[in-house]
Write an enzyme that holds these catalytic residues in place. Sequence first.
Site, PDB file in Angstrom:
ATOM      1  N   ASP A  34      77.219  25.569  80.786  1.00 46.56           N
ATOM      2  CA  ASP A  34      75.988  24.876  80.423  1.00 46.56           C
ATOM      3  C   ASP A  34      75.905  24.745  78.905  1.00 46.56           C
ATOM      4  O   ASP A  34      75.750  25.736  78.194  1.00 46.56           O
ATOM      5  CB  ASP A  34      74.777  25.662  80.938  1.00 46.56           C
ATOM      6  CG  ASP A  34      73.464  25.004  80.540  1.00 46.56           C
ATOM      7  OD1 ASP A  34      72.993  24.131  81.294  1.00 46.56           O
ATOM      8  OD2 ASP A  34      72.920  25.355  79.477  1.00 46.56           O
ATOM      9  N   TYR A  72      73.349  22.117  70.755  1.00 50.48           N
ATOM     10  CA  TYR A  72      74.088  23.346  70.460  1.00 50.48           C
ATOM     11  C   TYR A  72      75.222  23.114  69.464  1.00 50.48           C
ATOM     12  O   TYR A  72      75.718  24.061  68.855  1.00 50.48           O
ATOM     13  CB  TYR A  72      74.678  23.955  71.734  1.00 50.48           C
ATOM     14  CG  TYR A  72      73.683  24.341  72.799  1.00 50.48           C
ATOM     15  CD1 TYR A  72      72.315  24.396  72.543  1.00 50.48           C
ATOM     16  CD2 TYR A  72      74.119  24.646  74.087  1.00 50.48           C
ATOM     17  CE1 TYR A  72      71.422  24.743  73.530  1.00 50.48           C
ATOM     18  CE2 TYR A  72      73.223  25.007  75.073  1.00 50.48           C
ATOM     19  CZ  TYR A  72      71.876  25.043  74.804  1.00 50.48           C
ATOM     20  OH  TYR A  72      70.992  25.389  75.796  1.00 50.48           O
ATOM     21  N   LYS A 115      72.932  18.201  77.778  1.00 53.31           N
ATOM     22  CA  LYS A 115      71.527  17.803  77.695  1.00 53.31           C
ATOM     23  C   LYS A 115      71.302  16.818  76.549  1.00 53.31           C
ATOM     24  O   LYS A 115      71.973  16.904  75.509  1.00 53.31           O
ATOM     25  CB  LYS A 115      70.639  19.031  77.463  1.00 53.31           C
ATOM     26  CG  LYS A 115      70.936  20.208  78.384  1.00 53.31           C
ATOM     27  CD  LYS A 115      70.110  21.425  78.024  1.00 53.31           C
ATOM     28  CE  LYS A 115      70.545  22.649  78.806  1.00 53.31           C
ATOM     29  NZ  LYS A 115      71.779  23.251  78.268  1.00 53.31           N
ATOM     30  N   HIS A 119      66.415  17.845  77.732  1.00 54.50           N
ATOM     31  CA  HIS A 119      66.333  19.207  77.209  1.00 54.50           C
ATOM     32  C   HIS A 119      64.889  19.715  77.129  1.00 54.50           C
ATOM     33  O   HIS A 119      64.609  20.871  77.468  1.00 54.50           O
ATOM     34  CB  HIS A 119      66.994  19.264  75.827  1.00 54.50           C
ATOM     35  CG  HIS A 119      67.545  20.598  75.476  1.00 54.50           C
ATOM     36  ND1 HIS A 119      68.638  20.770  74.653  1.00 54.50           N
ATOM     37  CD2 HIS A 119      67.162  21.846  75.830  1.00 54.50           C
ATOM     38  CE1 HIS A 119      68.899  22.070  74.525  1.00 54.50           C
ATOM     39  NE2 HIS A 119      68.018  22.731  75.222  1.00 54.50           N
ATOM     40  N   LEU A 143      68.257  37.056  81.178  1.00 54.69           N
ATOM     41  CA  LEU A 143      68.152  38.479  80.868  1.00 54.69           C
ATOM     42  C   LEU A 143      67.033  38.751  79.852  1.00 54.69           C
ATOM     43  O   LEU A 143      66.979  39.830  79.259  1.00 54.69           O
ATOM     44  CB  LEU A 143      69.485  39.005  80.322  1.00 54.69           C
ATOM     45  CG  LEU A 143      70.699  38.800  81.239  1.00 54.69           C
ATOM     46  CD1 LEU A 143      71.978  39.281  80.560  1.00 54.69           C
ATOM     47  CD2 LEU A 143      70.509  39.498  82.574  1.00 54.69           C
ATOM     48  N   ILE A 170      72.236  31.398  83.970  1.00 52.99           N
ATOM     49  CA  ILE A 170      73.321  31.060  83.040  1.00 52.99           C
ATOM     50  C   ILE A 170      73.333  32.063  81.879  1.00 52.99           C
ATOM     51  O   ILE A 170      73.010  31.711  80.747  1.00 52.99           O
ATOM     52  CB  ILE A 170      73.207  29.604  82.536  1.00 52.99           C
ATOM     53  CG1 ILE A 170      71.762  29.274  82.098  1.00 52.99           C
ATOM     54  CG2 ILE A 170      73.675  28.623  83.595  1.00 52.99           C
ATOM     55  CD1 ILE A 170      71.640  27.946  81.380  1.00 52.99           C
ATOM     56  N   LYS A 184      74.564  34.337  78.795  1.00 52.34           N
ATOM     57  CA  LYS A 184      75.505  34.100  77.707  1.00 52.34           C
ATOM     58  C   LYS A 184      75.946  35.432  77.126  1.00 52.34           C
ATOM     59  O   LYS A 184      75.130  36.329  76.928  1.00 52.34           O
ATOM     60  CB  LYS A 184      74.847  33.241  76.621  1.00 52.34           C
ATOM     61  CG  LYS A 184      75.785  32.875  75.470  1.00 52.34           C
ATOM     62  CD  LYS A 184      75.451  33.615  74.203  1.00 52.34           C
ATOM     63  CE  LYS A 184      76.403  33.197  73.075  1.00 52.34           C
ATOM     64  NZ  LYS A 184      76.082  33.870  71.800  1.00 52.34           N
ATOM     65  N   SER A 185      77.234  35.564  76.886  1.00 51.83           N
ATOM     66  CA  SER A 185      77.753  36.726  76.179  1.00 51.83           C
ATOM     67  C   SER A 185      79.004  36.294  75.444  1.00 51.83           C
ATOM     68  O   SER A 185      79.724  35.403  75.886  1.00 51.83           O
ATOM     69  CB  SER A 185      78.087  37.870  77.148  1.00 51.83           C
ATOM     70  OG  SER A 185      78.667  38.955  76.432  1.00 51.83           O
ATOM     71  N   ARG A 204      81.550  42.129  78.949  1.00 53.98           N
ATOM     72  CA  ARG A 204      80.257  41.761  79.542  1.00 53.98           C
ATOM     73  C   ARG A 204      80.344  40.441  80.289  1.00 53.98           C
ATOM     74  O   ARG A 204      79.647  40.238  81.288  1.00 53.98           O
ATOM     75  CB  ARG A 204      79.183  41.693  78.453  1.00 53.98           C
ATOM     76  CG  ARG A 204      78.790  43.065  77.934  1.00 53.98           C
ATOM     77  CD  ARG A 204      77.658  42.992  76.942  1.00 53.98           C
ATOM     78  NE  ARG A 204      77.386  44.289  76.357  1.00 53.98           N
ATOM     79  CZ  ARG A 204      76.893  44.488  75.148  1.00 53.98           C
ATOM     80  NH1 ARG A 204      76.642  43.438  74.382  1.00 53.98           N
ATOM     81  NH2 ARG A 204      76.659  45.692  74.691  1.00 53.98           N
ATOM     82  N   ASN A 252      79.084  40.549  84.113  1.00 53.52           N
ATOM     83  CA  ASN A 252      77.971  39.734  84.595  1.00 53.52           C
ATOM     84  C   ASN A 252      78.297  38.980  85.881  1.00 53.52           C
ATOM     85  O   ASN A 252      77.380  38.551  86.595  1.00 53.52           O
ATOM     86  CB  ASN A 252      77.545  38.732  83.512  1.00 53.52           C
ATOM     87  CG  ASN A 252      76.791  39.381  82.375  1.00 53.52           C
ATOM     88  OD1 ASN A 252      76.360  40.523  82.470  1.00 53.52           O
ATOM     89  ND2 ASN A 252      76.641  38.653  81.273  1.00 53.52           N
TER      90      ASN A 252
END
Length: 275
Positions: A45, A50, A75, A108, A190, A228, A230-231, A236, A240
């Site tokens: 995603d 971004y 987006k 978005h 999270l 979704i 993110k790390s 991790r 996840n």
Amino acid sequence: MTDAVLTLNDGKRIPQLGFGVWRLSDDEAPAIVGAALAAGYRSIDTAAMYGNEAGIGRAIAASGLPRDEIFVATKVWNDRHGYDETLRACEESLSRLGLDHVDLYLVHWPVPQRNAYVDTWRALMRLREDGRARSIGVCNFTIEHLKRVIDATGSTPSVNQVELHPRFQQNALRAFHQEAGIVTEAWAPLGRGGVLDDPVIQAIAWKHGRSPAQIILRWHRQNGIVAIPKSATPARIRENREIEDFSLDADDLARIKALDDPAGRMGPDPETFGA
């Protein structure tokens, strides 16, 4: 490990666990997204805002995976609202990604003050007709925004991606989604890490011998929500994904439900953001 999938209202399918890339630079993206793909993620995603679509495209190309095995979402940003401008924005995103289509194209933010999100949505309908977006949806839309686009166009978004985590559970919006046939997708699943230290989450994690992040992602999974996380840490990223071999029981779910807080929003308010 086979990922759970949900069926969208257009008949397409979306993995219930994806990989978020917000705040990942274009230079970082190939290695980190490559690690996510190697760990088994098949949903990425991103967004024009971004600034990492080109890096995502490089990661996909380098993975060697067939295109139809990777679900790619991006987006249109707030400054590109409007019919013609959205069509151009999508073409630019596809060019950066190096793809001829995305699996999901999203508005978005609604930016209601600009009063252009209905025209933007009409452009997404055109992109779906043309095959440049297999499915189309929105992000951060309230019930009012959703009703307006549905009433104006007769087309219901397949997804609404919103801030959603145990401290901000969006129950009224999720109920509307269920009634309208819209899949709920969580950004900040999270709670930007802020929920991981909650004593209730930690106690449930200890009970199951799991990490707090795994507990929260399993909660999303059992509630039928696409998440979704993110790390940038490979360990991790792998951890996840490991949520399919245990379940939360009724007591766990009730304790997490009680964490909901009407003031728990961490991100911007969709009614005012982008004005």
